[in-house]
Design a protein around this motif. Structure first.
Motif, PDB file in Angstrom:
ATOM      1  N   ARG A  22       7.628  13.705  -0.203  1.00  0.00           N
ATOM      2  CA  ARG A  22       7.766  12.252  -0.098  1.00  0.00           C
ATOM      3  C   ARG A  22       8.416  11.849   1.214  1.00  0.00           C
ATOM      4  NH1 ARG A  22       8.817  12.607  -5.704  1.00  0.00           N
ATOM      5  NH2 ARG A  22      11.071  12.707  -5.384  1.00  0.00           N
ATOM      6  N   GLU A  23       9.441  12.602   1.636  1.00  0.00           N
ATOM      7  CA  GLU A  23      10.110  12.279   2.893  1.00  0.00           C
ATOM      8  C   GLU A  23       9.161  12.464   4.071  1.00  0.00           C
ATOM      9  OE1 GLU A  23      13.001  11.239   5.719  1.00  0.00           O
ATOM     10  OE2 GLU A  23      12.740  10.823   3.575  1.00  0.00           O
ATOM     11  N   GLY A  24       8.375  13.543   4.022  1.00  0.00           N
ATOM     12  CA  GLY A  24       7.387  13.753   5.085  1.00  0.00           C
ATOM     13  C   GLY A  24       6.349  12.643   5.113  1.00  0.00           C
ATOM     14  N   ALA A  25       5.907  12.225   3.933  1.00  0.00           N
ATOM     15  CA  ALA A  25       4.927  11.141   3.858  1.00  0.00           C
ATOM     16  C   ALA A  25       5.519   9.829   4.369  1.00  0.00           C
ATOM     17  CB  ALA A  25       4.441  10.978   2.419  1.00  0.00           C
ATOM     18  N   ARG A  26       6.808   9.584   4.028  1.00  0.00           N
ATOM     19  CA  ARG A  26       7.465   8.358   4.494  1.00  0.00           C
ATOM     20  C   ARG A  26       7.542   8.324   6.022  1.00  0.00           C
ATOM     21  NH1 ARG A  26      11.719   6.545   6.612  1.00  0.00           N
ATOM     22  NH2 ARG A  26      12.657   8.626   6.814  1.00  0.00           N
ATOM     23  N   ARG A  27       7.919   9.453   6.621  1.00  0.00           N
ATOM     24  CA  ARG A  27       8.040   9.508   8.082  1.00  0.00           C
ATOM     25  C   ARG A  27       6.683   9.354   8.765  1.00  0.00           C
ATOM     26  NH1 ARG A  27      12.458  14.409   9.186  1.00  0.00           N
ATOM     27  NH2 ARG A  27      14.165  13.495   7.957  1.00  0.00           N
ATOM     28  N   MET A  28       5.656   9.993   8.199  1.00  0.00           N
ATOM     29  CA  MET A  28       4.321   9.872   8.774  1.00  0.00           C
ATOM     30  C   MET A  28       3.810   8.439   8.694  1.00  0.00           C
ATOM     31  SD  MET A  28       2.454  13.379   7.455  1.00  0.00           S
ATOM     32  CE  MET A  28       0.917  12.915   8.243  1.00  0.00           C
ATOM     33  N   LEU A  29       4.056   7.786   7.547  1.00  0.00           N
ATOM     34  CA  LEU A  29       3.617   6.401   7.400  1.00  0.00           C
ATOM     35  C   LEU A  29       4.358   5.491   8.370  1.00  0.00           C
ATOM     36  CD1 LEU A  29       1.998   4.228   5.951  1.00  0.00           C
ATOM     37  CD2 LEU A  29       3.770   4.161   4.178  1.00  0.00           C
ATOM     38  N   ALA A  30       5.659   5.715   8.483  1.00  0.00           N
ATOM     39  CA  ALA A  30       6.454   4.897   9.413  1.00  0.00           C
ATOM     40  C   ALA A  30       5.972   5.083  10.846  1.00  0.00           C
ATOM     41  CB  ALA A  30       7.935   5.265   9.290  1.00  0.00           C
ATOM     42  N   GLU A  75       9.564   4.277   0.314  1.00  0.00           N
ATOM     43  CA  GLU A  75      10.112   3.012   0.813  1.00  0.00           C
ATOM     44  C   GLU A  75       9.821   2.918   2.304  1.00  0.00           C
ATOM     45  OE1 GLU A  75      14.489   1.742   1.338  1.00  0.00           O
ATOM     46  OE2 GLU A  75      13.883   0.922  -0.625  1.00  0.00           O
ATOM     47  N   VAL A  76       9.261   1.805   2.723  1.00  0.00           N
ATOM     48  CA  VAL A  76       8.875   1.652   4.121  1.00  0.00           C
ATOM     49  C   VAL A  76       9.191   0.236   4.586  1.00  0.00           C
ATOM     50  CG1 VAL A  76       6.520   0.994   3.496  1.00  0.00           C
ATOM     51  CG2 VAL A  76       6.981   1.897   5.781  1.00  0.00           C
ATOM     52  N   ALA A  77       9.635   0.133   5.832  1.00  0.00           N
ATOM     53  CA  ALA A  77       9.900  -1.161   6.462  1.00  0.00           C
ATOM     54  C   ALA A  77       8.854  -1.363   7.558  1.00  0.00           C
ATOM     55  CB  ALA A  77      11.313  -1.199   7.041  1.00  0.00           C
ATOM     56  N   VAL A  78       7.953  -2.271   7.334  1.00  0.00           N
ATOM     57  CA  VAL A  78       6.842  -2.490   8.263  1.00  0.00           C
ATOM     58  C   VAL A  78       7.332  -3.258   9.492  1.00  0.00           C
ATOM     59  CG1 VAL A  78       4.555  -3.514   8.539  1.00  0.00           C
ATOM     60  CG2 VAL A  78       5.229  -2.517   6.338  1.00  0.00           C
ATOM     61  N   PRO A  79       6.985  -2.815  10.707  1.00  0.00           N
ATOM     62  CA  PRO A  79       7.371  -3.550  11.916  1.00  0.00           C
ATOM     63  C   PRO A  79       6.827  -4.975  11.896  1.00  0.00           C
ATOM     64  CG  PRO A  79       6.527  -1.369  12.465  1.00  0.00           C
ATOM     65  CD  PRO A  79       6.240  -1.582  11.023  1.00  0.00           C
ATOM     66  N   ARG A  80       7.649  -5.900  12.375  1.00  0.00           N
ATOM     67  CA  ARG A  80       7.254  -7.309  12.425  1.00  0.00           C
ATOM     68  C   ARG A  80       6.776  -7.652  13.842  1.00  0.00           C
ATOM     69  NH1 ARG A  80       9.391 -11.562   9.241  1.00  0.00           N
ATOM     70  NH2 ARG A  80      11.161 -10.212   8.706  1.00  0.00           N
ATOM     71  N   VAL A  81       5.719  -8.448  13.933  1.00  0.00           N
ATOM     72  CA  VAL A  81       5.176  -8.867  15.223  1.00  0.00           C
ATOM     73  C   VAL A  81       5.241 -10.384  15.323  1.00  0.00           C
ATOM     74  CG1 VAL A  81       3.115  -8.946  16.686  1.00  0.00           C
ATOM     75  CG2 VAL A  81       3.644  -6.882  15.362  1.00  0.00           C
ATOM     76  N   ASN A  82       5.752 -10.862  16.447  1.00  0.00           N
ATOM     77  CA  ASN A  82       5.782 -12.300  16.716  1.00  0.00           C
ATOM     78  C   ASN A  82       4.589 -12.632  17.616  1.00  0.00           C
ATOM     79  OD1 ASN A  82       6.397 -14.942  17.051  1.00  0.00           O
ATOM     80  ND2 ASN A  82       8.311 -14.620  18.179  1.00  0.00           N
ATOM     81  N   ASP A  83       3.568 -13.239  17.034  1.00  0.00           N
ATOM     82  CA  ASP A  83       2.336 -13.567  17.760  1.00  0.00           C
ATOM     83  C   ASP A  83       2.280 -15.075  17.933  1.00  0.00           C
ATOM     84  OD1 ASP A  83      -0.202 -13.846  18.777  1.00  0.00           O
ATOM     85  OD2 ASP A  83      -1.075 -12.295  17.481  1.00  0.00           O
ATOM     86  N   LYS A  84       2.481 -15.531  19.183  1.00  0.00           N
ATOM     87  CA  LYS A  84       2.531 -16.968  19.476  1.00  0.00           C
ATOM     88  C   LYS A  84       1.176 -17.530  19.895  1.00  0.00           C
ATOM     89  CE  LYS A  84       7.345 -16.672  20.982  1.00  0.00           C
ATOM     90  NZ  LYS A  84       8.309 -16.911  22.096  1.00  0.00           N
TER      91      LYS A  84
END
Length: 416
Positions: A22-30, A75-84
């Motif tokens: 699971r930890e390996g999968a989390r890091r790969m997804l991140a 558990e994953v925190a998806v990067p946020r993008v500010n697109d103006k």
């Protein structure tokens, strides 16, 4: 970060190996999500406002969320993008949407694929939580209420599939069969009537899936009429078992389609009409027929079959001779397609897993839900179907090209 390991090799959240996975999968997804955002921003780095500032930049991360995967909950925190940037057509702000992990996604497609299988296997909605907890190490997002909503959605998906327009889907070849996948349907002897086709580009596709009686002409006619009403054209060839109500219905609804009897079903039916001592040699003799290099040799093999078995077992032989034209129809199509046209194997192989893994239980749900589960399993399998051999020849077949013993016949006067 990994948890403290107990003496027996377990951790607070399960076994050590599962936690490592699971930890390996989390890091790969991140890492994949970070790379996706980096690429998106890099591609738009040249777009700037009047002050020269970039219109697309990073903006931290979204709040962490749990995603259920085949490796367990991550558990994953998806990067946020500010697109103006602003869409010139609609006037609305553009938004970045991850193709890896959509904003609404809480479980991987593989989990969605295994749910109908477990449901068909007899797990009621109340049994899902402990079952999935054992399977994934967590039941997050898979409450009985969630499962109920999923089954309702699958039923709606099947209904929408059965209503879709077929005018743009030109099926040159069609396989038809009535399959008993051991799910509880509406009538005691009803089954799943299945139509699968080959499109102009050679790819295979599920056409229709409905409950009906395998031997009933009216059941097949209702299904075929519905396909015709939605725009389906007459196929060039339909492949199916001879012991079905399909053929009379086909003559009524799609009269231009030619018929090909399935050799797997035919061999089985002929063998059942012979004593066990004669079955091995008869099976080999029938293989000599459908594996013959051309129609002439196949017809000679039929004559040999009649000479060998006709006197003692005329009823068994008649099953071949009475359907000879429909059994040899495939010889008038490209030789590359023969392996696909001699049997209904595309349907048989798709349903084999369903047949083996499912059984009727009190928790199998309503007939509509059971049929929807079968549909979702086939929908998942469809992504792995391969195009027919010699896919480029399918369009020639539809165009009316003539093939003799599998070889294209050039028309007279055609430029070299």
């Amino acid at each position: 970060m990994l948890s403290v390991v107990n003496e027996d090799g377990t951790t607070e959240s399960g076994s050590l190996i599962d936690e490592i996975v699971r930890e390996g999968a989390r890091r790969m997804l991140a890492a994949a999500l970070e790379a996706e955002v980096d690429q998106y921003i890099a591609e738009l780095a040249g777009q700037r406002d009047e002050a020269g500032r970039r219109l697309v930049v990073r903006n931290g991360r979204h709040r962490p969320r749990a995603v259920t995967t085949a490796a367990g909950p991550i558990e994953v925190a998806v990067p946020r993008v500010n697109d103006k940037r602003v869409d010139e057509t609609t006037g609305e702000r553009r938004r970045f949407s991850s193709k890896i992990l959509a904003p609404w996604c809480r479980k991987s497609p593989k989990i969605s694929e295994v749910l109908p299988l477990l449901y068909l296997h007899g797990l009621s909605s109340g049994d899902f939580v402990p079952a999935m907890e054992q399977f994934l190490g967590s039941s997050a997002g898979l409450s009985p209420a969630t499962v109920t909503r999923l089954t309702q959605q699958w039923t709606a998906d099947h209904a929408e599939f059965q209503r879709r327009d077929l005018a743009e889907s030109d099926y040159v070849y069609v396989w038809a069969d009535g399959v008993h996948p051991k799910v509880r349907l509406g009538q005691a002897h009803s089954c799943v009537l299945v139509l699968m086709g080959v499109r102009m580009d050679g790819t295979k596709e599920l056409i229709a899936l409905a409950e009906g009686l395998r031997e009933s002409t009216e059941s097949w006619a209702d299904l075929l009429r519905d396909c015709r009403r939605r725009g389906m054209r007459d196929p060039e060839l339909v492949v199916g078992d001879g012991a079905m109500g399909l053929w009379r219905a086909l003559a009524e609804v799609f009269p231009a389609a030619r018929h090909q009897r399935c050799w797997v079903h035919k061999v089985r039916n002929v063998s059942n009409a012979l004593p066990k001592s004669a079955q091995p040699s008869a099976t080999k003799a029938m293989q000599e027929i459908y594996n013959a290099e051309d129609r002439a040799h196949a017809e000679k093999a039929i004559e040999a079959f009649v000479r060998t078995y006709g006197a003692k077992w005329p009823k068994a032989v008649a099953k071949i001779t009475d359907d000879a034209e429909e059994l040899l129809a495939f010889y008038d199509f490209p030789a590359e397609h023969w392996i696909h046209l001699r049997t209904t194997n595309p349907i048989e192989s798709t349903f084999s897993t369903v047949k083996l893994r499912t059984k009727v239980t009190r928790g199998a749900g309503s007939p509509a839900a059971a049929l929807a589960m079968v549909f979702k399993l086939i929908e998942s399998a469809q992504a792995r179907w391969r195009a027919v051999t010699g896919a480029h020849l399918v369009a020639l077949v539809r165009a009316g090209a003539t093939f003799e013993n599998g070889v294209l016949v050039e028309r007279e006067g055609k430029a070299a």
